[in-house]
Design a protein around this motif. Structure first.
Motif, PDB file in Angstrom:
ATOM      1  N   PHE A  45       0.832  -1.210   0.000  1.00 19.44           N
ATOM      2  CA  PHE A  45       0.000   0.000   0.000  1.00 19.44           C
ATOM      3  C   PHE A  45       0.865   1.257   0.000  1.00 19.44           C
ATOM      4  CE2 PHE A  45      -1.882   3.142   3.054  1.00 19.44           C
ATOM      5  CZ  PHE A  45      -2.808   3.705   2.187  1.00 19.44           C
ATOM      6  N   VAL A  46       1.883   1.284   0.847  1.00 18.40           N
ATOM      7  CA  VAL A  46       2.782   2.442   0.924  1.00 18.40           C
ATOM      8  C   VAL A  46       3.508   2.640  -0.406  1.00 18.40           C
ATOM      9  CG1 VAL A  46       4.886   3.327   2.008  1.00 18.40           C
ATOM     10  CG2 VAL A  46       3.075   2.341   3.423  1.00 18.40           C
ATOM     11  N   LEU A  47       4.023   1.558  -0.969  1.00 17.62           N
ATOM     12  CA  LEU A  47       4.803   1.654  -2.204  1.00 17.62           C
ATOM     13  C   LEU A  47       3.948   2.017  -3.410  1.00 17.62           C
ATOM     14  CD1 LEU A  47       7.182  -1.448  -1.875  1.00 17.62           C
ATOM     15  CD2 LEU A  47       7.635   0.912  -1.204  1.00 17.62           C
ATOM     16  N   SER A  48       2.656   1.788  -3.330  1.00 20.47           N
ATOM     17  CA  SER A  48       1.796   2.015  -4.492  1.00 20.47           C
ATOM     18  C   SER A  48       1.669   3.487  -4.868  1.00 20.47           C
ATOM     19  CB  SER A  48       0.401   1.420  -4.245  1.00 20.47           C
ATOM     20  OG  SER A  48      -0.291   2.127  -3.224  1.00 20.47           O
ATOM     21  N   ILE A  49       2.166   4.386  -4.029  1.00 22.33           N
ATOM     22  CA  ILE A  49       2.184   5.803  -4.394  1.00 22.33           C
ATOM     23  C   ILE A  49       3.081   6.032  -5.605  1.00 22.33           C
ATOM     24  CG2 ILE A  49       4.085   6.382  -2.827  1.00 22.33           C
ATOM     25  CD1 ILE A  49       1.080   8.617  -3.642  1.00 22.33           C
ATOM     26  N   GLY A  50       4.075   5.165  -5.799  1.00 22.86           N
ATOM     27  CA  GLY A  50       5.015   5.307  -6.911  1.00 22.86           C
ATOM     28  C   GLY A  50       6.228   6.138  -6.514  1.00 22.86           C
ATOM     29  N   GLY A  51       7.260   6.062  -7.326  1.00 24.87           N
ATOM     30  CA  GLY A  51       8.456   6.859  -7.079  1.00 24.87           C
ATOM     31  C   GLY A  51       9.385   6.305  -6.018  1.00 24.87           C
ATOM     32  N   ILE A  52       9.137   5.055  -5.579  1.00 23.78           N
ATOM     33  CA  ILE A  52       9.967   4.452  -4.528  1.00 23.78           C
ATOM     34  C   ILE A  52      10.601   3.178  -5.078  1.00 23.78           C
ATOM     35  CG2 ILE A  52      10.051   3.503  -2.192  1.00 23.78           C
ATOM     36  CD1 ILE A  52       7.492   5.067  -1.564  1.00 23.78           C
ATOM     37  N   ASP A  53      11.910   3.171  -5.188  1.00 26.41           N
ATOM     38  CA  ASP A  53      12.663   1.987  -5.608  1.00 26.41           C
ATOM     39  C   ASP A  53      13.088   1.227  -4.359  1.00 26.41           C
ATOM     40  OD1 ASP A  53      14.093   0.211  -7.312  1.00 26.41           O
ATOM     41  OD2 ASP A  53      15.951   1.266  -6.822  1.00 26.41           O
ATOM     42  N   VAL A  54      13.081  -0.089  -4.433  1.00 21.88           N
ATOM     43  CA  VAL A  54      13.420  -0.930  -3.279  1.00 21.88           C
ATOM     44  C   VAL A  54      14.611  -1.810  -3.619  1.00 21.88           C
ATOM     45  CG1 VAL A  54      12.629  -2.759  -1.737  1.00 21.88           C
ATOM     46  CG2 VAL A  54      11.051  -0.938  -2.422  1.00 21.88           C
ATOM     47  N   GLN A  55      15.618  -1.772  -2.740  1.00 22.44           N
ATOM     48  CA  GLN A  55      16.777  -2.646  -2.887  1.00 22.44           C
ATOM     49  C   GLN A  55      16.987  -3.398  -1.575  1.00 22.44           C
ATOM     50  OE1 GLN A  55      20.308  -1.131  -4.798  1.00 22.44           O
ATOM     51  NE2 GLN A  55      19.164   0.441  -5.930  1.00 22.44           N
ATOM     52  N   CYS A  56      16.501  -4.631  -1.543  1.00 18.06           N
ATOM     53  CA  CYS A  56      16.644  -5.459  -0.341  1.00 18.06           C
ATOM     54  C   CYS A  56      17.980  -6.212  -0.383  1.00 18.06           C
ATOM     55  CB  CYS A  56      15.488  -6.428  -0.229  1.00 18.06           C
ATOM     56  SG  CYS A  56      13.917  -5.644   0.217  1.00 18.06           S
ATOM     57  N   GLY A  57      18.383  -6.712   0.756  1.00 19.02           N
ATOM     58  CA  GLY A  57      19.661  -7.409   0.856  1.00 19.02           C
ATOM     59  C   GLY A  57      20.854  -6.478   0.815  1.00 19.02           C
ATOM     60  N   LYS A  58      20.626  -5.201   1.097  1.00 17.47           N
ATOM     61  CA  LYS A  58      21.706  -4.211   1.081  1.00 17.47           C
ATOM     62  C   LYS A  58      21.868  -3.620   2.485  1.00 17.47           C
ATOM     63  CE  LYS A  58      22.568  -4.369  -3.380  1.00 17.47           C
ATOM     64  NZ  LYS A  58      22.266  -3.223  -4.249  1.00 17.47           N
TER      65      LYS A  58
END
Length: 451
Positions: A202-215
């Motif tokens: 829900f939070v990410l659905s605003i758009g404009g947010i890239d996610v890099q996990c494992g970092k």
């Protein structure tokens, strides 16, 4: 005495499949439409409402409750999200009994506050039933970039607010999923049906947010590198370290970090495959101690004891959470601290506790009186610590008692770097407080990037 202790009894599958389902079902079943309407009608809709003042994110509680009472739960949810974009999770895990509900004026008349937490959950759950809608739209891109280190409540809150303003955000998180303690550190019976990830989506659905996990900061990325690559940086990595018991035998097998075990439990596909001891001892007095103790009992442990060095009034866990533990059959032993852990074949078999006492100044000391409890597992739930090494010494971030110093706008001592959540000095160890930190920092970052 240690030689007389039996070997460990740690097994999987202590319960039937139906027992696991029942034990890890919702702790608080949600309100239905009629129940929510009846409960909302109990609100006095106070002017200068003390419940709103008590809320760390300043949600307009009378307004959202009035909207429920008039049959508008979607509008109610929008009122909640305006101040707390993670209002759905906070409705589940916030200690409302010591925040908004404790301040409710209904307590004066009948000692029964309006069930604000359940009403908040009713509104936000109603809204989130439709994954295609979002209360906000993203502004035109500003071309400014912000790095968020840590995808927990503080990082998600900050990322969402900045994305709404049109900034391009990248969240770096050391784990495989975003959510922080909402995903990995909260009792499974408080957040069922993978709700933490529903809220992340829900939070990410605003758009404009890239996610890099494992970092992880200090391993895969550096603060110096982020400062060069991004226009601003927000640090919300929480507390990855674990406090030590400082007791003999702490390195024995079966002496376990409670947060790590809860994380394993939360990610388990089959709870029957999670091993638990027959006799379990938990050291600590906070929410994590309660969560691990209750979950151990619900996994099938026969005896679960919480040992705390002071009395129950001093425990960080609220009186309500303590009651949850007691009603689940957990024993709370006050005025005891660990002295040494006793082993059999390299595995913990028991724990020797020393009775404590405090003097007139509140200083604690051991009395010399001891008691020994059998234990197949001993869980450490005495708090987590910040690991400043990940920051890199060259950054010269100001620290206080090992945590990051920030001002009222959550600015650190290093230009272009903000911080919030548990990693900052004075952090309150509450999801709702972390959300507020992220919100406040985002406001300050946006102002700086817009100057």
């Amino acid at each position: 005495m240690a030689d007389a202790l039996p070997g460990p009894d740690i097994r999987t599958g202590r319960l039937s499949p139906d027992d696991y389902l029942e034990n890890f079902d919702d702790l608080h079943p949600p309100l239905g439409t009629h129940e929510a309407s009846v409960e909302a009608d109990r609100c006095y809709f106070c002017y200068d409402a003390p419940c709103t003042i008590a809320c760390p994110t300043s949600i307009d509680i009378p307004k959202f409750i009035r909207q429920i009472s008039t049959g508008n739960p979607v509008g109610s949810a929008k009122t909640i999200f305006a101040e707390n974009i993670l209002g759905g999770m906070c409705a589940r895990v916030c200690p409302t009994e010591t925040l908004c509900e404790e301040a409710c004026v209904r307590n004066l008349a009948e000692d029964k506050p309006v069930q604000i937490g359940l009403l908040q959950r009713y509104a936000t759950d109603t809204y989130l039933e439709r994954p295609d809608r979002h209360p906000y739209s993203r502004a035109a891109s500003t071309g400014k970039t912000v790095a968020i280190v840590g995808g927990g409540p503080a990082g998600l809150s900050c990322a969402h607010a900045l994305a709404c303003e049109g900034h391009d955000v990248t969240i770096f998180d050391a784990r495989e999923k975003l959510g922080g303690l909402n995903e990995y550190g909260i009792a499974a019976y408080k957040t069922t049906n993978d709700f933490a990830q529903t809220e992340v989506d829900f939070v990410l659905s605003i758009g404009g947010i890239d996610v890099q996990c494992g970092k992880a900061l200090g391993r895969d990325i550096t603060l110096a590198g982020l400062r060069k690559e991004f226009d601003a940086v927000f640090l919300g990595m929480g507390l990855p370290g674990v406090n030590a018991l400082r007791a003999e035998g702490e390195d024995l097998n079966g002496v376990i970090d409670a947060v790590a075990y809860i994380a394993e439990l939360r990610q388990a596909k089959d709870l029957a495959k999670l091993p638990v001891g027959r006799k379990v001892v938990v050291i600590g007095g906070g929410m994590t101690a309660i969560d691990i103790a209750v979950q151990a009992k619900r996994l099938g442990a026969e005896e679960v004891t919480i040992a705390y060095r002071r009395d129950r009034d001093a425990m960080k866990a609220s009186a309500y959470e303590q009651e949850v533990a007691l009603t689940n059959g957990v024993v709370i032993r006050e005025w005891f601290q660990p002295k040494r852990l006793l082993g059999e074949g390299g595995h913990v078999a028991g724990i020797e506790l020393e009775r404590t006492a405090q003097d007139a100044s509140g200083r604690l000391s051991g009395t010399g009186e001891t008691v020994t409890l059998e234990a197949d597992q001993v869980f450490k739930a005495i708090g987590q610590t910040f690991v400043p090494d990940a920051l890199g010494g060259a950054e010269a971030l100001s620290l206080d008692s090992g945590r990051i110093n920030v001002d009222d706008d959550r600015r650190t001592s290093v230009a272009g770097v903000w911080a919030g959540g548990d990693c900052i000095a004075g952090g309150e160890d509450l999801t709702v407080a972390a959300v507020e930190d992220g919100k406040v920092a985002a406001r300050s970052i946006h102002a700086a990037l817009s100057a």
